[in-house]
Write a protein that holds these residues in place. Sequence first.
Motif, short mmCIF file in Angstrom:
data_model
loop_
_atom_site.label_atom_id
_atom_site.label_comp_id
_atom_site.label_asym_id
_atom_site.label_seq_id
_atom_site.Cartn_x
_atom_site.Cartn_y
_atom_site.Cartn_z
N HIS A 157 38.70 51.19 52.04
CA HIS A 157 39.50 50.46 53.02
C HIS A 157 40.31 51.43 53.88
CE1 HIS A 157 39.54 46.24 50.90
NE2 HIS A 157 38.33 46.63 51.29
N ASN B 51 37.64 52.17 62.04
CA ASN B 51 37.45 50.97 62.85
C ASN B 51 38.32 51.01 64.11
OD1 ASN B 51 35.61 49.93 61.11
ND2 ASN B 51 36.79 48.12 60.53
N TRP C 128 35.80 45.24 62.18
CA TRP C 128 35.42 44.75 60.85
C TRP C 128 34.37 43.64 60.97
CZ3 TRP C 128 35.43 45.44 55.72
CH2 TRP C 128 35.24 44.33 54.89
N ALA D 176 30.87 44.76 62.68
CA ALA D 176 29.95 45.48 61.81
C ALA D 176 29.94 44.89 60.40
CB ALA D 176 30.33 46.95 61.77
N ALA E 230 28.01 42.96 58.82
CA ALA E 230 26.74 42.99 58.09
C ALA E 230 26.51 44.34 57.43
CB ALA E 230 25.59 42.65 59.04
N MET E 231 26.98 45.41 58.08
CA MET E 231 26.81 46.75 57.50
C MET E 231 27.62 46.87 56.23
SD MET E 231 25.72 48.98 60.33
CE MET E 231 24.31 47.99 60.80
N PHE E 232 28.90 46.49 56.32
CA PHE E 232 29.81 46.68 55.21
C PHE E 232 29.41 45.84 54.00
CE2 PHE E 232 32.92 47.14 58.93
CZ PHE E 232 32.53 48.44 59.13
N GLY F 134 26.73 45.53 52.60
CA GLY F 134 25.82 46.20 51.68
C GLY F 134 26.43 47.40 50.98
N TRP F 135 27.68 47.71 51.29
CA TRP F 135 28.31 48.89 50.72
C TRP F 135 28.61 48.70 49.24
CZ3 TRP F 135 32.26 52.09 53.91
CH2 TRP F 135 31.63 52.54 55.07
N SER F 136 28.32 49.76 48.48
CA SER F 136 28.61 49.68 47.06
C SER F 136 30.09 49.91 46.80
CB SER F 136 27.78 50.74 46.32
OG SER F 136 28.04 52.02 46.86
N GLU F 137 30.74 50.62 47.71
CA GLU F 137 32.17 50.92 47.54
C GLU F 137 33.03 49.67 47.64
OE1 GLU F 137 34.00 53.50 46.90
OE2 GLU F 137 32.51 55.10 46.81
N LEU F 138 32.53 48.70 48.39
CA LEU F 138 33.33 47.49 48.62
C LEU F 138 32.92 46.38 47.68
CD1 LEU F 138 33.18 47.48 52.52
CD2 LEU F 138 35.08 48.20 51.11
N LEU G 135 35.42 39.90 50.13
CA LEU G 135 35.55 41.12 50.91
C LEU G 135 36.56 40.95 52.04
CD1 LEU G 135 33.10 42.21 49.38
CD2 LEU G 135 32.11 42.86 51.56
N SER H 252 40.34 40.58 50.92
CA SER H 252 40.72 41.85 50.31
C SER H 252 40.99 42.90 51.38
CB SER H 252 39.61 42.32 49.37
OG SER H 252 39.83 43.64 48.96
N PHE H 253 40.13 42.93 52.40
CA PHE H 253 40.32 43.91 53.47
C PHE H 253 41.56 43.58 54.29
CE2 PHE H 253 39.33 45.51 57.81
CZ PHE H 253 39.28 46.85 57.51
N SER I 229 44.61 44.90 52.67
CA SER I 229 44.78 46.34 52.87
C SER I 229 45.26 46.65 54.28
CB SER I 229 43.45 47.05 52.60
OG SER I 229 43.03 46.85 51.27
N VAL I 230 44.70 45.96 55.26
CA VAL I 230 45.09 46.20 56.65
C VAL I 230 46.58 45.94 56.83
CG1 VAL I 230 44.86 45.37 59.02
CG2 VAL I 230 42.82 45.73 57.63
#
Lengths: 202, 202
Positions: free
Chosen positions: A154, A161, B166, B169, B171-173, B175-179, B184, B187-188, B191-192
């Motif tokens: 994040h 971003n 955010w 993109a 669709a990209m995020f 697939g992230w394993s980190e997230l 999602l 949660s983001f 953080s923001v």
Amino acid sequence: MTAIKRRPRDAEATRTQILDAAESLFAAQGFGSTSLAQIAQKSHSHKSLILHHFSSKDGLWQVVKERRFSHFVEERKSLFSRGGVTLEEIRNSVRAYFELLKNDPVLVQLLTRAELEQDLSCSQYDEKRLAPFVERMREAQKTGLLRSDVPPAHLLLIVTNVITQWFEARAMFAGWSELEGEDLDSSFLESVEKVFFEGAQK
Amino acid sequence: MTAIKRRPRDAEATRTQILDAAESLFAAQGFGSTSLAQIAQKSHSHKSLILHHFSSKDGLWQVVKERRFSHFVEERKSLFSRGGVTLEEIRNSVRAYFELLKNDPVLVQLLTRAELEQDLSCSQYDEKRLAPFVERMREAQKTGLLRSDVPPAHLLLIVTNVITQWFEARAMFAGWSELEGEDLDSSFLESVEKVFFEGAQK
DNA sequence: CCTTTTATTTACCGATCGTTCAATAAATAT
DNA sequence: ATATTTATTGAACGATCGGTAAATAAAAGG
């Protein structure tokens, strides 16, 4: 007898010329609004030659994206793998990312179009590309430099971003009356650094 | 004698049906990759009828953008004109913007495509749309809630850019394993808010 | 040398593109 | 009731689309 000018027989050079022309046209106009005839003209070749080397228009588009994004991955890896984990080093990485996008508007356009298509292959590049930066954020959290109540990914996404969107919509902001000053870019980067590291709250 | 089914003669209803179909197709595929035949089929009308109401494909595209963006401006004005200038109110505005984009992916796509075209008319909408929010930021600076060493427009852009990118993109995020995590989005957003108001630094 | 491969060129294909035009019919005006 | 307007339909236009096939010639392999 008129001597017919023929393009020198160099497959690799031809491929890159076609790729270069296609890249700039796809970036500026989009895939659907760009024709093979346009690409042929810009690359000083022929429609059939494009299809000979890339089999189809879609195939060309995939190769264009792959070439650019894989190159971008390497660029990023070298950018973020040097130096230790200090606040100043993270600051430098942010500045480097800013300069990278600033100096490569075509890349920004291609990234945006790939996002709009929800290109999954691009997503893989994205994760690989940013992985070392995420790791650096995690380390900075462990050593107590950055707050730990936020996932490291994040932290990364927040700052990237802001910068990515800045250059994606750069043309819009250029006309804003609120944003005066000599250098819009460096002025904005300065603000981003302040707010990201220290917060907007007083 | 076969009774030929004819569309009821209702110009306004026809226009909106065509606009709706064109909007979703342009957003998903882009202007160049969308044909009048597709729009005609989706809106259950005819190619010639589209041109009768909108004179050309480009004209239709302009009307599609204008309708959507002007509506967006009104939506935003009502969102940001209520309540006093407190930290909690600014926080609510940030959350409202987040929810707005989250619930309207078509709008995000249209905005992105308009940005790529460097549509100047969209730029005007953009400034009008965000003006009341900028003003609120300026007031918050005057009352000492937010730091004053950053232009108010920058404060606005920093937080809106994070959110806009955010969802552009998204669709990209995904697939992230980190997230990892259940939600999602929220949660983001959490953080923001933390980083924007308090900063990433510990 | 001859043969094979292949990069390049030219000609052409059917399909679809955006657009135009005339015919039809429903609503509106007179 | 008649005339006018206009929303809707259907047919057709030339241009251009992406893609194919064959001809040409330069490089590579024998």
